[in-house]
Design an enzyme around this catalytic site. Structure first.
Site, PDB file in Angstrom:
ATOM      1  N   ASP A  63      50.370  76.080  73.277  1.00 55.28           N
ATOM      2  CA  ASP A  63      51.812  76.113  73.488  1.00 55.28           C
ATOM      3  C   ASP A  63      52.100  76.857  74.798  1.00 55.28           C
ATOM      4  OD1 ASP A  63      54.526  75.906  72.947  1.00 55.28           O
ATOM      5  OD2 ASP A  63      54.564  77.760  71.782  1.00 55.28           O
ATOM      6  N   GLU A 110      53.360  75.080  80.023  1.00 53.59           N
ATOM      7  CA  GLU A 110      54.028  74.324  81.121  1.00 53.59           C
ATOM      8  C   GLU A 110      53.603  74.822  82.500  1.00 53.59           C
ATOM      9  OE1 GLU A 110      55.531  75.352  78.292  1.00 53.59           O
ATOM     10  OE2 GLU A 110      55.464  73.325  77.485  1.00 53.59           O
ATOM     11  N   ASP A 112      60.617  72.107  71.378  1.00 54.49           N
ATOM     12  CA  ASP A 112      61.627  72.809  70.576  1.00 54.49           C
ATOM     13  C   ASP A 112      62.913  72.011  70.414  1.00 54.49           C
ATOM     14  OD1 ASP A 112      59.768  74.771  70.392  1.00 54.49           O
ATOM     15  OD2 ASP A 112      60.678  76.062  71.912  1.00 54.49           O
TER      16      ASP A 112
HETATM   17  C1  GLC Z   1      57.502  77.899  71.284  1.00 53.02           C
HETATM   18  C2  GLC Z   1      56.941  76.670  70.613  1.00 53.02           C
HETATM   19  C3  GLC Z   1      57.147  76.751  69.130  1.00 53.02           C
HETATM   20  C4  GLC Z   1      56.500  78.031  68.600  1.00 53.02           C
HETATM   21  C5  GLC Z   1      57.074  79.252  69.323  1.00 53.02           C
HETATM   22  C6  GLC Z   1      56.372  80.536  68.933  1.00 53.02           C
HETATM   23  O1  GLC Z   1      58.880  77.942  71.160  1.00 53.02           O
HETATM   24  O2  GLC Z   1      57.477  75.489  71.140  1.00 53.02           O
HETATM   25  O3  GLC Z   1      56.610  75.614  68.507  1.00 53.02           O
HETATM   26  O4  GLC Z   1      56.712  78.149  67.239  1.00 53.02           O
HETATM   27  O5  GLC Z   1      56.940  79.075  70.714  1.00 53.02           O
HETATM   28  O6  GLC Z   1      55.012  80.481  69.176  1.00 53.02           O
END
Ligand code: GLC
Length: 803
Positions: free
Chosen positions: A407, A410, A485
């Site tokens: 995650d 980017e 998200d």
């Molecule tokens: C980001 C991710 C989400 C995750 C969060 C905490 O917002 O997109 O899926 O739960 O981070 O790690």
């Protein structure tokens, strides 16, 4: 004394007249009077690459997107020259290049029709600030032309009339039309006059596509640096265009383990251990199938990657094993930011080995993410990737975690206006040093690749499973993906549907949304409708931010729980069908979800449809996207379709009302289909499958269906230990024949097929299996149209004697 302080704005520059050309095997270089070189490479009869240099010198030919496994080779390659133009001919394409201005037109080699034509074609503007050029291309857009693709854009499937940007961006709670999002997939498919082609602009700088937005008869694309370097591919069928693109940028390196196509449950975050167990036990107690449970950032010690919070998870190895014994695979999150902390071994190691990204003038790239201030590994350095992949040893090999979730790659940086690294950050780019302007879009991809390599090594002999948020073209080789998200709203249900289809049409089938919505909380009805859609997405996971309330299948009352269970059960029944569709994707690059336009591009009714899609090649699905619905209008493509709920046959080629209260959704099966189904299991491998059901939908005429099978994990299938069955159905008024052909050397444990006939227009009086008449009563079940027969039949023939 120098007096002019203003920059001279030269503006757009263009290639001038072509004065000569040379040919090297599959490549032609055309030279213009003003020093431009156009390099045309024939990869396949239907795939041509175009590169332009404004100085005559090309950059090192390096791409993260293109796979070394891409097919190449052509049957025909000829060039002709006359006073006005060059003409290159392959078996599928004719490419004309005008001498006066190097503009290009592409034609179908068979019927000589124009496919696409340069408008002003290639042009460029010098970049004073960064060096190099802004590189641009414009082509004509014709009446009735449509455009599809571009990854995760949350907008109408048909991109015509719109402009987009490719710059991988953390976009919390994005909305319809937000652009850009988490993916940069600079590939689109065009469709004009029933013929489809594709363009992949392999340039990782911030890039743009304009589909007849600025000028209604022009489509253009450009990038803030790098080369004008694009691949043109021809179908003329859209699924072939996408298959060509997928071949070029890579199919998944292996089949997913079957469990990863099961249902996954996630939340930010399940902790401590007792909470995780509560959730998993509830799944078993309520008999809702589930294969994977996720650990979000709170499992770590202060959000330090590759650590465990021992207060919440005192003995992770034991916990992971206990979960596994109960049929749950554990998937853990790993982000790219490494906390600046001298006592943290991974930070120290990264520092000592000089693996962190640096700013142009030398300082480290420092940015805030969950752990606080962090440094970030330069995943574009192969040595860093190797190091990173090694870090998974303990997590995977020792503790037994089965999947990793990447995650914030980017890369996301908090509390800065551009949400990411500044442009001056330096990257190795596999020995082609550059700034973040060029490396940004592939940073997340390279992280996911390094993670994948770690899993591949340490999960062996099992298959790796990775999921990523950021991606560039080609990332599908390594990992599955989710759409980031989103929000618990009906509009986002629409977006999820479009995004999954679009990803599939962009070569990235293994994708899905946060079911139910990440931000905010859905009401039960929305959750149920989202599950109904989500079970038809190759990646099927519920996830939520957790701070808005519970989002487990039982959080919305018994009625919703029962609906959710019913649909997740359907997913598990359809696993052999989905696994077979995945095989077609893995093997041939065929998208798992087919939007209406891809399913039937010749029918212009399909060109602007967004909601309906075909899952695999036989099941038509249309989600209900509004509250309080008792059904909806939808387009049913041409042909006869069985309503899955009541076996009523509808004739397609028109829009129609389909009743569908909250308990159901519109699902249709193409007539003539043979749909393989497993019994419901609480998790993949729970049961020893004793028979596979084949749902046979009658049709007058012929239809082919398929069934792929193997050990569902491991690599034996790469050595021929798989089975691929083709069922050829031939239906007549009073008889039905199913011929089976099997290839591969795998023999599943089950011995029997349970064949259920739907829509049979006659009474079965006689049965022959492999030309031998058998006692009907011995194989018939319950007096209905169901037979149980040996799975290795070659021909099943049923008759009515009522001639
Ligand atoms: C980001 C991710 C989400 C995750 C969060 C905490 O917002 O997109 O899926 O739960 O981070 O790690």
């Amino acid at each position: 004394m120098i007096t002019n302080t203003e920059l001279e704005i030269i503006g757009n520059q263009f290639p001038s007249k072509i004065v000569s050309y040379e040919k090297h095997i599959d490549t032609f270089n055309f030279f213009t009077e003003n020093g431009v070189t156009l390099k045309v490479t024939i990869l396949r009869d239907s795939v041509i690459r175009f590169r332009y240099s404004t100085t005559g010198i090309f950059e090192n030919d390096f791409s993260y997107a293109i796979t070394k496994y891409a097919n190449s080779g052509y049957d025909i390659l000829e060039i002709e020259e006359n006073d006005d133009q060059y003409e290159i001919t392959t078996e599928k394409l004719i490419c004309r290049i005008k001498k006066v201005n190097a503009r290009i037109s592409l034609f179908d080699a068979k019927d000589k029709t124009l496919i696409i034509d340069d408008e002003i074609g290639f042009h460029w503007e010098e970049s004073y600030e960064h060096g190099g050029n802004v590189v641009k291309m414009s082509k004509k857009s014709r009446k009735g032309e449509s455009y599809y693709g571009l990854g995760d854009k949350p907008t109408h499937l048909n991109l015509k009339g719109k402009r987009f940007q490719n710059w991988v961006t953390d976009s919390y709670a994005y909305g319809k039309d937000t652009d850009p999002l988490y993916k940069a997939i600079p590939f689109f498919t065009g469709l004009h006059a029933g013929k489809s082609y594709g363009i992949f602009f392999d340039n990782t700088f911030r890039s743009y596509f304009d589909f007849a937005h600025e000028r209604k008869d022009v489509m253009s694309f450009w990038a803030q640096g790098g080369e004008m370097n694009y691949y043109f591919m021809y179908g003329p069928e859209m699924d072939k265009v996408v298959a060509n693109y997928t071949d070029l940028t890579g199919k998944p390196h292996q089949m997913p383990p079957l469990w990863s196509l099961g249902f996954h449950q996630c939340k930010w975050s399940y902790y401590p251990e007792s909470n995780v167990k509560e959730v998993t036990s509830k799944f078993r107690e309520l008999q809702i199938p589930c294969d994977a449970i996720y650990l979000d950032i709170d499992y770590m010690e202060g959000f330090r990657c590759f650590t465990w919070n021992k207060e919440y998870f005192p003995d992770p190895k034991r916990m992971v094993k206990e979960l596994l014994d109960d049929g749950f695979k554990t998937v853990a999150i790993i982000d790219p930011g490494i906390k600046i902390d001298a006592d943290y071994n991974i930070f120290r190691e990264g520092l000592e080995k000089d693996y962190f990204c640096k700013r142009a003038d030398g300082p480290y790239m420092k940015g805030k993410v969950w752990p606080g201030q962090c440094y970030f590994p330069d995943f574009t350095n192969p040595e860093v990737r190797e190091w990173w992949s090694g870090l998974f040893k303990e997590l995977i090999e020792d503790i037994g975690v089965k999947g990793v979730w990447n995650d914030m790659n980017e890369p996301a940086v908090m509390e800065v206006p551009n949400k990411t690294f500044p442009n001056d950050v330096r990257h190795d780019y596999d020995g082609n040093p550059c700034s973040h302007r060029k490396a940004h879009n592939i940073y997340g991809m390279q992280m996911a690749r390094a993670t994948y390599q770690g899993l591949k090594k340490f999960a062996f002999p099992k298959r790796p499973f990775v999921i990523t948020r950021a991606a560039y073209s080609g990332t599908q080789r390594y990992t599955s993906s989710w759409t980031g998200d989103n929000v618990a709203s009906w509009e986002h249900l629409w977006i999820a549907n479009v995004q999954a289809q679009r990803m599939s049409m962009s070569g990235y089938s293994f994708a899905g949304s946060d079911i139910g919505g990440f931000a905010e909380q859905p009401e039960g009805e929305l959750f149920a409708r989202w599950i109904q859609l989500g079970i038809f997405h190759p990646f099927c996971r519920v996830h939520s931010s957790g701070d808005h309330g519970a989002q487990e299948p039982w959080a919305f009352g018994d009625e919703i729980t029962d609906i959710v269970r019913k649909f997740i059960e359907l997913r598990y029944q359809l696993l052999p069908y989905l696994y077979t569709a995945f095989w077609h994707y893995f093997n041939d690059g065929v998208p798992i979800l087919k939007s209406m336009v891809m399913y039937d591009q010749e029918d212009i009714q399909t060109h602007y449809r967004t909601d309906e899609f075909v899952f695999g090649d036989k099941i038509l699905v249309c989600p209900i996207l509004e509250p309080n619905s008792k059904g909806r209008r939808m387009y049913v493509p041409k042909g006869d379709w069985f309503n899955m709920w009541n076996d009523e046959v509808v004739e397609g080629g028109k829009e129609m009302w389909v009743s569908s209260d909250i308990e159901t959704m519109p699902i249709f099966i193409k007539s003539g289909s043979v749909i393989p189904k497993y019994p419901v299991q609480q998790y993949v491998g729970e049961k020893n499958i004793e028979e596979v059901t084949l749902d046979v939908y009658f049709k007058i005429g012929t239809e082919k269906s398929f069934l792929f099978d193997d050990a569902h994990d491991g690599y034996d299938y790469t050595k021929g230990k798989y089975s691929y069955r083709t069922f050829k159905l031939l239906g007549k008024e009073k008889q039905l024949i199913i011929q089976q052909h099997k290839s591969g050397r795998y023999d599943a444990d089950y011995k029997l097929f349970k064949i259920k006939f739907h829509g049979l227009p006659f009474e079965i009086d006689k049965i022959q299996i492999d030309n031998v008449e058998i006692d009907f009563k011995k194989v018939k079940v319950n007096g209905d149209n169901t037979l149980i027969i040996d799975k290795d039949f070659t021909e099943l023939h049923i008759f009515s004697e009522d001639k």
